[in-house]
Write a protein that holds these residues in place. Structure first.
Motif, PDB file in Angstrom:
ATOM      1  N   VAL A  75     -10.634   1.860   2.291  1.00  0.00           N
ATOM      2  CA  VAL A  75      -9.491   0.966   2.502  1.00  0.00           C
ATOM      3  C   VAL A  75      -9.131   0.920   3.980  1.00  0.00           C
ATOM      4  O   VAL A  75      -8.876  -0.152   4.549  1.00  0.00           O
ATOM      5  CB  VAL A  75      -8.295   1.430   1.649  1.00  0.00           C
ATOM      6  CG1 VAL A  75      -7.083   0.546   1.903  1.00  0.00           C
ATOM      7  CG2 VAL A  75      -8.655   1.421   0.168  1.00  0.00           C
ATOM      8  N   LEU A  76      -9.087   2.090   4.630  1.00  0.00           N
ATOM      9  CA  LEU A  76      -8.790   2.117   6.056  1.00  0.00           C
ATOM     10  C   LEU A  76      -9.861   1.389   6.858  1.00  0.00           C
ATOM     11  O   LEU A  76      -9.558   0.695   7.847  1.00  0.00           O
ATOM     12  CB  LEU A  76      -8.652   3.566   6.527  1.00  0.00           C
ATOM     13  CG  LEU A  76      -8.263   3.784   7.986  1.00  0.00           C
ATOM     14  CD1 LEU A  76      -6.925   3.126   8.284  1.00  0.00           C
ATOM     15  CD2 LEU A  76      -8.203   5.269   8.316  1.00  0.00           C
ATOM     16  N   VAL A  92       0.796   1.734   9.846  1.00  0.00           N
ATOM     17  CA  VAL A  92      -0.512   2.092  10.386  1.00  0.00           C
ATOM     18  C   VAL A  92      -0.526   1.719  11.865  1.00  0.00           C
ATOM     19  O   VAL A  92      -0.312   0.557  12.224  1.00  0.00           O
ATOM     20  CB  VAL A  92      -1.649   1.369   9.639  1.00  0.00           C
ATOM     21  CG1 VAL A  92      -2.993   1.773  10.214  1.00  0.00           C
ATOM     22  CG2 VAL A  92      -1.595   1.670   8.151  1.00  0.00           C
ATOM     23  N   GLU A 139      -3.320   5.649  -0.708  1.00  0.00           N
ATOM     24  CA  GLU A 139      -4.288   4.565  -0.841  1.00  0.00           C
ATOM     25  C   GLU A 139      -4.840   4.163   0.525  1.00  0.00           C
ATOM     26  O   GLU A 139      -6.026   3.863   0.668  1.00  0.00           O
ATOM     27  CB  GLU A 139      -3.637   3.367  -1.516  1.00  0.00           C
ATOM     28  CG  GLU A 139      -3.168   3.633  -2.932  1.00  0.00           C
ATOM     29  CD  GLU A 139      -2.406   2.464  -3.531  1.00  0.00           C
ATOM     30  OE1 GLU A 139      -2.210   2.448  -4.747  1.00  0.00           O
ATOM     31  OE2 GLU A 139      -2.008   1.563  -2.755  1.00  0.00           O
ATOM     32  N   MET A 140      -3.972   4.163   1.526  1.00  0.00           N
ATOM     33  CA  MET A 140      -4.402   3.752   2.861  1.00  0.00           C
ATOM     34  C   MET A 140      -5.269   4.812   3.510  1.00  0.00           C
ATOM     35  O   MET A 140      -6.108   4.497   4.374  1.00  0.00           O
ATOM     36  CB  MET A 140      -3.169   3.481   3.724  1.00  0.00           C
ATOM     37  CG  MET A 140      -3.447   2.603   4.921  1.00  0.00           C
ATOM     38  SD  MET A 140      -3.913   0.934   4.412  1.00  0.00           S
ATOM     39  CE  MET A 140      -4.757   0.396   5.899  1.00  0.00           C
ATOM     40  N   MET A 148       0.832  -1.190   0.000  1.00  0.00           N
ATOM     41  CA  MET A 148       0.000   0.000   0.000  1.00  0.00           C
ATOM     42  C   MET A 148       0.872   1.247   0.000  1.00  0.00           C
ATOM     43  O   MET A 148       1.963   1.250   0.573  1.00  0.00           O
ATOM     44  CB  MET A 148      -0.925   0.031   1.240  1.00  0.00           C
ATOM     45  CG  MET A 148      -2.062  -0.957   1.188  1.00  0.00           C
ATOM     46  SD  MET A 148      -3.331  -0.434   0.004  1.00  0.00           S
ATOM     47  CE  MET A 148      -4.418  -1.868   0.047  1.00  0.00           C
ATOM     48  N   ILE A 198      -0.891   7.265  10.601  1.00  0.00           N
ATOM     49  CA  ILE A 198      -0.455   6.610   9.366  1.00  0.00           C
ATOM     50  C   ILE A 198       0.803   7.322   8.893  1.00  0.00           C
ATOM     51  O   ILE A 198       0.832   8.560   8.815  1.00  0.00           O
ATOM     52  CB  ILE A 198      -1.549   6.652   8.286  1.00  0.00           C
ATOM     53  CG1 ILE A 198      -2.741   5.779   8.697  1.00  0.00           C
ATOM     54  CG2 ILE A 198      -1.003   6.184   6.943  1.00  0.00           C
ATOM     55  CD1 ILE A 198      -3.859   5.767   7.676  1.00  0.00           C
ATOM     56  N   PHE A 233      -4.222  -7.143   2.324  1.00  0.00           N
ATOM     57  CA  PHE A 233      -3.089  -6.442   2.945  1.00  0.00           C
ATOM     58  C   PHE A 233      -1.959  -7.433   3.204  1.00  0.00           C
ATOM     59  O   PHE A 233      -2.175  -8.462   3.858  1.00  0.00           O
ATOM     60  CB  PHE A 233      -3.517  -5.782   4.263  1.00  0.00           C
ATOM     61  CG  PHE A 233      -4.714  -4.879   4.129  1.00  0.00           C
ATOM     62  CD1 PHE A 233      -4.581  -3.602   3.627  1.00  0.00           C
ATOM     63  CD2 PHE A 233      -5.980  -5.321   4.498  1.00  0.00           C
ATOM     64  CE1 PHE A 233      -5.681  -2.769   3.505  1.00  0.00           C
ATOM     65  CE2 PHE A 233      -7.079  -4.502   4.385  1.00  0.00           C
ATOM     66  CZ  PHE A 233      -6.934  -3.222   3.874  1.00  0.00           C
ATOM     67  N   PHE A 242      -9.206  -2.326   6.632  1.00  0.00           N
ATOM     68  CA  PHE A 242      -8.079  -2.762   7.464  1.00  0.00           C
ATOM     69  C   PHE A 242      -8.476  -2.796   8.935  1.00  0.00           C
ATOM     70  O   PHE A 242      -8.147  -3.752   9.652  1.00  0.00           O
ATOM     71  CB  PHE A 242      -6.894  -1.813   7.253  1.00  0.00           C
ATOM     72  CG  PHE A 242      -5.715  -2.144   8.113  1.00  0.00           C
ATOM     73  CD1 PHE A 242      -4.903  -3.231   7.817  1.00  0.00           C
ATOM     74  CD2 PHE A 242      -5.412  -1.378   9.236  1.00  0.00           C
ATOM     75  CE1 PHE A 242      -3.819  -3.547   8.615  1.00  0.00           C
ATOM     76  CE2 PHE A 242      -4.332  -1.680  10.033  1.00  0.00           C
ATOM     77  CZ  PHE A 242      -3.530  -2.768   9.728  1.00  0.00           C
TER      78      PHE A 242
END
Length: 414
Positions: free
Chosen positions: A155-156, A200, A149-150, A145, A177, A242, A159
């Motif tokens: 996406v977050l 993260v 993007e994160m 990543m 992050i 991930f 995760f």
């Protein structure tokens, strides 16, 4: 919204100060990840010809962010924008030290096609909450990543959902992050769709699960030291989306962290104490003495060099033996033998030069029928005859005569 435009014309350079937005207030919490997206669509209407709603406008726009009155942002706030055609993102995690201190961020948008600007302020009001920061914090390193993007909410969210499945906390939130490039990572090669990686940090209110504790297993620690992937039972719950480097995971229990207090002196008033009048140094100060420096730097090396020069001169000139001293130290019979050998050598060399032999054809003079001039032979007069070949090429060797030595005629007198 203020709509004013000022145009300044200097020769061929045009600077346009476009309309500015009103201040925008946001209220993040200390210890919780803060993300603010700078949308290009929000600024497109600020640049002439002011497109109407629904009109397509794809001008390249970049952003500059800084703390008001300062050239850069606060230390906890970062900014990223990959391309001028993408949105910018402000992100970071404020701490309790920033609570109650409004942070004004100046955001300046640049239109890279028309070189116009638009500016507005973002007022960050950091709030304090009793829930945060959460006591158990885990930092994951995701290899596939990039940071932008994160930062995307979906996406977050995916995760955090995967972490919640393996941790099972009551409260879970993202704390921070960080791009791997900010941690000293290298820019990946532009092949195989490689990513730079992102760290993260998440926090929870319950102790770490057994799955997360597996990274502290001695066997997994050994595999990490040998640059091998550790065996983590819950890795398959992340692997679909991930790719986590379990050797770089960090588990911190802030309840067990011993605080370190640095003793600092009490700050003063900034005013010097009263000690009477200022007494400057006297003007009759003696100038510094450089004589010792001169001796060490120049005189001593020069004296040493002079002594060495005299020693070398005496050795080379006064200690030579010479021919006379050599003859005095040589036995008389040895000198007689040497003299006889030298005399015989000179006599043989003289006899070899005076002997008469047949001259090769290449040594005969050549007569020029046009000018009547006699061209000298190829070899000069002092040609060494001892090096002549034994076999002669003349047809009649007995009738040959010795060619007298001739000098080239003076052409200036002819």
């Amino acid at each position: 919204m203020l709509a004013a435009a000022v145009t300044v014309l200097l020769g061929t350079v045009v600077t346009i100060l476009s309309r500015s937005h009103a201040d925008r207030n946001v209220y993040p919490s200390a210890g919780v990840l803060f993300v603010h997206v700078l949308e290009r669509e929000h600024f497109k209407g600020e640049f002439p010809p002011y497109p109407k709603s629904g009109d397509a406008s794809n001008d390249p726009i970049t952003f500059n962010t800084n703390l008001k009155g300062f050239p850069d942002r606060p230390g906890w706030l970062r900014y990223i924008q990959r391309t001028p055609h993408g949105d910018g993102v402000l992100y970071g995690s404020p701490t309790a030290e920033h609570v109650g201190k409004p942070t004004v961020i100046e955001i300046t948008a640049y239109n890279r096609r028309t070189f116009e600007t638009a500016r507005h302020n973002l007022v960050i009001n950091i709030m304090a909450t009793e829930e945060f920061p959460l006591p158990y914090q885990a930092e994951f390193y995701i290899k596939n990543m990039n940071v932008e993007e994160m930062l995307a909410s979906e996406v977050l969210g995916d995760f955090l959902g995967a972490v919640k499945n393996v941790w099972q906390p009551e409260r879970l939130n993202a704390i921070n992050i960080t791009s791997a490039l900010d941690r000293g990572g290298r820019v990946p090669l532009p092949i195989n769709n490689l990513k730079e990686g992102v760290y993260v940090m998440v926090g929870a209110d319950v102790p770490f699960s057994s799955c997360l504790r597996e990274v502290e297993n001695p066997r997994n620690q050994l595999r990490c030291s040998q640059e091998m992937e550790p065996d983590i039972s819950c890795d398959k719950k992340f692997r679909a989306q991930f790719h986590i480097d379990w050797c770089k995971i960090s588990l911190v229990d802030i309840n067990k962290v011993v605080p370190v207090y640095v003793s600092r002196p009490d700050p003063g008033t900034g005013i010097l104490p009263e000690f009477g009048e200022y007494n400057p140094p006297s003007e009759s100060l003696k100038s510094p003495d450089y004589f010792s420096d001169f001796l060490v730097t120049l005189a001593v090396p020069s004296a040493v060099a002079l002594v060495l020069f005299f020693i070398l001169g005496y050795t080379m000139c006064c200690r030579r033996e010479g021919v006379k001293k050599r003859n005095m130290q040589t036995p008389a019979i040895q000198l007689v033998h040497h003299s006889a050998i030298q005399k015989s050598t000179k006599e043989l060399r003289g006899m070899s030069k005076n002997r008469e032999i047949s001259w090769p054809l290449s040594t005969l003079p050549v007569f020029n029928p046009v000018s009547g001039e006699v061209v000298p032979p190829i070899h000069p007069d002092n040609y060494e005859t001892t090096s002549m070949p034994l076999m002669q090429t003349q047809a009649n060797l007995q009738n040959q005569i010795t060619i007298p030595q001739q000098r080239p005629s003076d052409t200036s007198g002819s």
